[in-house]
Write an enzyme that holds these catalytic residues in place. Structure first.
Site, short mmCIF file in Angstrom:
data_model
loop_
_atom_site.label_atom_id
_atom_site.label_comp_id
_atom_site.label_asym_id
_atom_site.label_seq_id
_atom_site.Cartn_x
_atom_site.Cartn_y
_atom_site.Cartn_z
N THR A 27 0.85 -1.20 0.00
CA THR A 27 0.00 0.00 0.00
C THR A 27 0.88 1.25 0.00
OG1 THR A 27 -1.90 -1.08 0.97
CG2 THR A 27 -1.66 1.26 1.44
N HIS A 176 -7.74 -10.69 -1.21
CA HIS A 176 -7.10 -10.32 0.07
C HIS A 176 -7.90 -10.93 1.22
CE1 HIS A 176 -4.76 -8.41 3.03
NE2 HIS A 176 -4.65 -7.20 2.51
N ASN A 179 -4.61 -10.13 7.02
CA ASN A 179 -4.27 -8.87 7.70
C ASN A 179 -5.42 -8.12 8.36
OD1 ASN A 179 -1.76 -9.55 6.89
ND2 ASN A 179 -1.58 -8.01 5.27
N TYR A 181 -8.53 -7.66 7.50
CA TYR A 181 -9.56 -7.00 6.68
C TYR A 181 -10.80 -7.89 6.61
CZ TYR A 181 -5.75 -3.83 5.99
OH TYR A 181 -4.73 -2.95 6.24
N ASN A 236 -4.37 -5.41 12.59
CA ASN A 236 -5.64 -4.69 12.63
C ASN A 236 -6.63 -5.25 13.64
OD1 ASN A 236 -5.12 -2.57 10.69
ND2 ASN A 236 -5.04 -4.20 9.16
C1 8OZ Z 1 -0.11 -1.08 5.23
C2 8OZ Z 1 -0.86 0.07 5.25
C3 8OZ Z 1 -2.15 0.04 4.78
C4 8OZ Z 1 -2.69 -1.13 4.29
C5 8OZ Z 1 -2.23 -4.87 4.36
C6 8OZ Z 1 -3.29 -3.54 2.66
O1 8OZ Z 1 -1.67 -4.92 5.46
C7 8OZ Z 1 -2.51 -3.56 3.73
C8 8OZ Z 1 -1.93 -2.30 4.27
C9 8OZ Z 1 -0.63 -2.25 4.74
O2 8OZ Z 1 -2.57 -5.90 3.77
#
Ligand code: 8OZ
Length: 361
Positions: A27, A176, A179, A181, A236
């Site tokens: 990103t 994806h 992480n 999400y 996250n």
């Molecule tokens: C760093 C900053 C923002 C998003 C991920 C898409 O960790 C990201 C991401 C990484 O998969």
């Protein structure tokens, strides 16, 4: 020097990759108006086209899927045209490129959501993390739980994004699923307290990720569909009480779909590889397609894992930021340049396309 296959070609589905070094999705928050890839994106990716495979940065499947300022999308004609310039530039240099398609779920902020609405999630549980929005790092907003009748729309958004990626010239897509999400939020019980068909059991928590993988592979072909997972990453704010059972089951389901690759963040994303006990060899065994290993790899570990047949390809993330010619540097044993953290997210060419290759330095 230990013998290695790292710099030898590899057959990924119907594609021949020049080597086994993958550029991981990164990103960079440099999209232009309309969340179209920015003016330097084609040059940035073309500079890195000697990677066996580039996985382009996480890209929203819909407006609701956005969680950070200035990250690109793949849901408008302008975005598709913008990405076409990127894929053309990479292909002109003989490279191969997939697009990572993304829904952030609860890792978002009301200021990024359509109509200022709450971000969506499996359950109304805050991520407790920060996102880059309004030109700084700010707390993510309180999410609302998705209604059961909204879930088919999420699957359809991923499916359409995959079709759009192919229309933009990508060689394939990576779902994806990592992480913290949306798809990872559903899979992990710390974020998913649902009592319907998408929560509770291992099977139910896997359901959304598997439905998305199935829809995407039905749309563009399993030989062009990969997926990324991060079974033990706390990224996250997610947590899981049963990662081995959960991800053994998920990988069995993904294997049955015949996906071309499984991309695994081994450990805490961007952090320790040994954050929690987990048998990654179990995933490798269960998946008959290509296994891409990621997280904290250097040349020695990459060689060792390929030689042990623990992976087919190795994805490098941060080293690609300051080393556009990472493959050549690894091959020759040259020193790696250090990236400047101040220019990682946002801005223009500085810290993006101005890191020189050794041959130009
Ligand atoms: C760093 C900053 C923002 C998003 C991920 C898409 O960790 C990201 C991401 C990484 O998969």
């Amino acid at each position: 020097m230990t013998e290695t296959t790292l710099f030898e070609p590899y057959e990924l589905g119907s594609l021949t990759l020049a080597n086994r070094v993958v550029m991981a999705p990164l990103t960079r928050n440099r999209a232009a108006a309309g969340l179209v890839p920015g003016p330097h994106a084609a040059e940035y990716y073309a500079q890195r086209a000697s990677a066996g495979l580039i996985i382009a940065e996480a890209t929203q499947v819909s407006p609701q899927a956005q969680g950070y300022q200035d990250t690109p999308g793949i849901y408008t004609p302008e975005q598709i045209a913008g990405w076409r310039a990127v894929t053309d530039a990479v292909h002109a240099k003989g490279g191969r490129i997939f697009l990572q398609i993304w829904h952030v779920g609860r890792v978002s902020h009301v200021d990024l959501q359509p109509g200022g609405a709450a971000p969506v999630a499996p359950s109304a549980i805050p991520a407790g993390t920060k996102t880059f929005v309004n030109n700084g790092f700010n707390d993510t907003s309180m999410p609302r739980a998705l209604r059961l009748d909204e879930i088919p729309g999420i699957v359809a958004d991923f499916r359409q994004a995959a079709a759009n990626a192919i229309a933009a010239g990508f060689d394939g897509v990576e779902v994806h699923g990592a992480n913290g999400y949306l798809l990872d939020q559903f899979a992990k019980d710390g974020a998913n307290h649902r009592t319907d068909a998408y929560g509770g059991s291992v099977e139910n928590r896997a359901r959304l990720m598997v439905e998305v993988a199935k829809a995407v592979s039905a749309e563009i072909g399993a030989e062009r569909t990969g997926i990324r997972i991060s079974p033990v990453s706390p990224a996250n704010g997610v947590s899981s009480s049963d990662p081995q059972a959960q991800f053994d089951y998920i990988v069995d389901q993904l294997n049955a779909l015949g996906l071309v690759y499984l991309h695994v963040v081994e450990g805490a994303t961007g952090g320790p590889r040994d954050v929690a006990p987990f048998d990654f060899a179990s995933l490798r065994k269960r998946f008959s397609g290509t296994y891409i290993a990621n997280n904290g790899y250097d040349l020695d570990l990459a060689k060792a894992r390929l030689n042990a047949n623990a992976a087919d390809l190795v994805a490098f993330g941060r080293p690609f930021i300051a080393n556009p010619d990472l493959v050549e540097r690894l091959k020759s044993g040259a020193a790696l340049a250090e990236m400047n953290p101040a220019t990682l997210y946002g801005g223009g060419a500085e810290g993006y396309t101005d890191y020189p290759a050794l041959s130009a330095a």
